[in-house]
Design a protein around this motif. Structure first.
Motif, PDB file in Angstrom:
ATOM      1  N   UNK A  98     100.317 -23.180  33.967  1.00  0.00           N
ATOM      2  CA  UNK A  98     100.906 -23.745  32.753  1.00  0.00           C
ATOM      3  C   UNK A  98     101.790 -22.670  32.144  1.00  0.00           C
ATOM      4  N   UNK A  99     103.090 -22.767  32.394  1.00  0.00           N
ATOM      5  CA  UNK A  99     104.014 -21.741  31.924  1.00  0.00           C
ATOM      6  C   UNK A  99     103.693 -20.414  32.573  1.00  0.00           C
ATOM      7  N   UNK A 100     103.449 -19.403  31.757  1.00  0.00           N
ATOM      8  CA  UNK A 100     103.113 -18.069  32.270  1.00  0.00           C
ATOM      9  C   UNK A 100     101.619 -17.892  32.495  1.00  0.00           C
ATOM     10  N   UNK A 101     100.832 -18.896  32.162  1.00  0.00           N
ATOM     11  CA  UNK A 101      99.375 -18.769  32.291  1.00  0.00           C
ATOM     12  C   UNK A 101      98.877 -19.406  33.583  1.00  0.00           C
ATOM     13  N   UNK A 102      97.929 -18.714  34.216  1.00  0.00           N
ATOM     14  CA  UNK A 102      97.296 -19.202  35.445  1.00  0.00           C
ATOM     15  C   UNK A 102      95.804 -19.349  35.190  1.00  0.00           C
ATOM     16  N   UNK A 103      95.245 -20.462  35.641  1.00  0.00           N
ATOM     17  CA  UNK A 103      93.819 -20.730  35.480  1.00  0.00           C
ATOM     18  C   UNK A 103      93.212 -20.963  36.855  1.00  0.00           C
ATOM     19  N   UNK A 104      92.232 -20.139  37.233  1.00  0.00           N
ATOM     20  CA  UNK A 104      91.572 -20.262  38.528  1.00  0.00           C
ATOM     21  C   UNK A 104      90.199 -20.890  38.380  1.00  0.00           C
ATOM     22  N   UNK A 105      89.891 -21.846  39.270  1.00  0.00           N
ATOM     23  CA  UNK A 105      88.608 -22.561  39.232  1.00  0.00           C
ATOM     24  C   UNK A 105      88.078 -22.757  40.649  1.00  0.00           C
ATOM     25  N   UNK A 106      86.746 -22.789  40.777  1.00  0.00           N
ATOM     26  CA  UNK A 106      86.135 -23.162  42.050  1.00  0.00           C
ATOM     27  C   UNK A 106      86.388 -24.646  42.275  1.00  0.00           C
ATOM     28  N   UNK A 107      86.583 -25.017  43.514  1.00  0.00           N
ATOM     29  CA  UNK A 107      86.787 -26.418  43.895  1.00  0.00           C
ATOM     30  C   UNK A 107      85.414 -27.046  44.087  1.00  0.00           C
ATOM     31  N   UNK A 108      84.734 -27.267  42.973  1.00  0.00           N
ATOM     32  CA  UNK A 108      83.345 -27.701  43.024  1.00  0.00           C
ATOM     33  C   UNK A 108      82.994 -28.436  41.727  1.00  0.00           C
ATOM     34  N   UNK A 109      82.838 -29.748  41.798  1.00  0.00           N
ATOM     35  CA  UNK A 109      82.475 -30.530  40.620  1.00  0.00           C
ATOM     36  C   UNK A 109      81.006 -30.277  40.279  1.00  0.00           C
ATOM     37  N   UNK A 110      80.690 -30.037  39.006  1.00  0.00           N
ATOM     38  CA  UNK A 110      79.289 -29.781  38.644  1.00  0.00           C
ATOM     39  C   UNK A 110      78.417 -31.038  38.648  1.00  0.00           C
ATOM     40  N   UNK A 111      79.008 -32.218  38.855  1.00  0.00           N
ATOM     41  CA  UNK A 111      78.236 -33.456  38.742  1.00  0.00           C
ATOM     42  C   UNK A 111      77.313 -33.714  39.924  1.00  0.00           C
ATOM     43  N   UNK A 112      77.854 -33.822  41.110  1.00  0.00           N
ATOM     44  CA  UNK A 112      77.051 -34.255  42.244  1.00  0.00           C
ATOM     45  C   UNK A 112      77.267 -33.350  43.438  1.00  0.00           C
ATOM     46  N   UNK A 113      76.267 -32.594  43.779  1.00  0.00           N
ATOM     47  CA  UNK A 113      76.262 -31.790  45.002  1.00  0.00           C
ATOM     48  C   UNK A 113      77.532 -30.957  45.139  1.00  0.00           C
ATOM     49  N   UNK A 114      78.094 -30.577  44.019  1.00  0.00           N
ATOM     50  CA  UNK A 114      79.272 -29.708  44.010  1.00  0.00           C
ATOM     51  C   UNK A 114      80.396 -30.259  44.887  1.00  0.00           C
ATOM     52  N   UNK A 115      80.707 -31.521  44.688  1.00  0.00           N
ATOM     53  CA  UNK A 115      81.752 -32.207  45.466  1.00  0.00           C
ATOM     54  C   UNK A 115      83.102 -31.524  45.281  1.00  0.00           C
ATOM     55  N   UNK A 116      83.887 -31.531  46.342  1.00  0.00           N
ATOM     56  CA  UNK A 116      85.260 -31.040  46.244  1.00  0.00           C
ATOM     57  C   UNK A 116      86.053 -31.994  45.361  1.00  0.00           C
ATOM     58  N   UNK A 117      87.043 -31.456  44.660  1.00  0.00           N
ATOM     59  CA  UNK A 117      87.651 -32.205  43.567  1.00  0.00           C
ATOM     60  C   UNK A 117      89.022 -32.803  43.834  1.00  0.00           C
ATOM     61  N   UNK A 118      89.817 -32.248  44.693  1.00  0.00           N
ATOM     62  CA  UNK A 118      91.187 -32.747  44.893  1.00  0.00           C
ATOM     63  C   UNK A 118      91.167 -34.161  45.453  1.00  0.00           C
ATOM     64  N   UNK A 119      92.039 -35.009  44.940  1.00  0.00           N
ATOM     65  CA  UNK A 119      92.124 -36.362  45.484  1.00  0.00           C
ATOM     66  C   UNK A 119      93.044 -36.393  46.691  1.00  0.00           C
ATOM     67  N   UNK A 120      93.897 -35.368  46.853  1.00  0.00           N
ATOM     68  CA  UNK A 120      94.637 -35.090  48.078  1.00  0.00           C
ATOM     69  C   UNK A 120      95.035 -33.630  48.006  1.00  0.00           C
TER      70      UNK A 120
END
Length: 125
Positions: free
Chosen positions: A34-56
């Motif tokens: 977002x502009x000059x800011x970068x946000x890093x996250x694990x690809x792991x949803x906290x809801x169910x069995x840490x499912x991968x999040x990208x829809x593609x």
């Protein structure tokens, strides 16, 4: 980790991109710019069995690009904080991945650990 994940210019403003820093064969983390800011996250949803999040591939954001969305459950997360604001894991948080920009390159700030589960036939070593 001494190897850069990418160059800042490789990250499109208002978009996301997945990464596989340990060569696990899947994107285990992603970055939102977002502009000059970068946000890093694990690809792991906290809801169910840490499912991968990208829809593609590299698509971790809602259609209006205002929130992170879990393609498996439809949960919405704030980009800046990782807080779930809508969906089955309301109030839960994504796991942050601290980043550093050195020159024009993006690096991980801390040692990066393997994902939560090895892929079949690819044990963690």
């Amino acid at each position: 980790m001494t190897r850069a994940l990418c160059r800042v210019e490789d990250l499109r403003d208002g978009h996301s991109r997945g990464f596989d820093p340990l060569g696990e064969g899947r994107d285990t983390m992603f970055i939102v710019r977002q502009g000059d800011r970068l946000f890093g996250w694990r690809n792991s949803c906290p809801h169910y069995d840490h499912a991968r999040m990208a829809w593609k591939k590299d698509e971790f954001l809602s259609a209006d690009r205002a929130k992170i969305v879990c393609g498996a459950h439809g949960a919405l997360f704030e980009i800046e904080s990782g807080l779930c604001v809508q969906g089955p894991c309301l109030g839960d948080m994504l796991t942050p991945v601290p980043l550093a920009v050195r020159g024009a390159e993006v690096f991980l700030c801390e040692p990066y650990k393997y994902g939560l589960r090895p892929r079949p036939g690819r044990p963690h070593t």
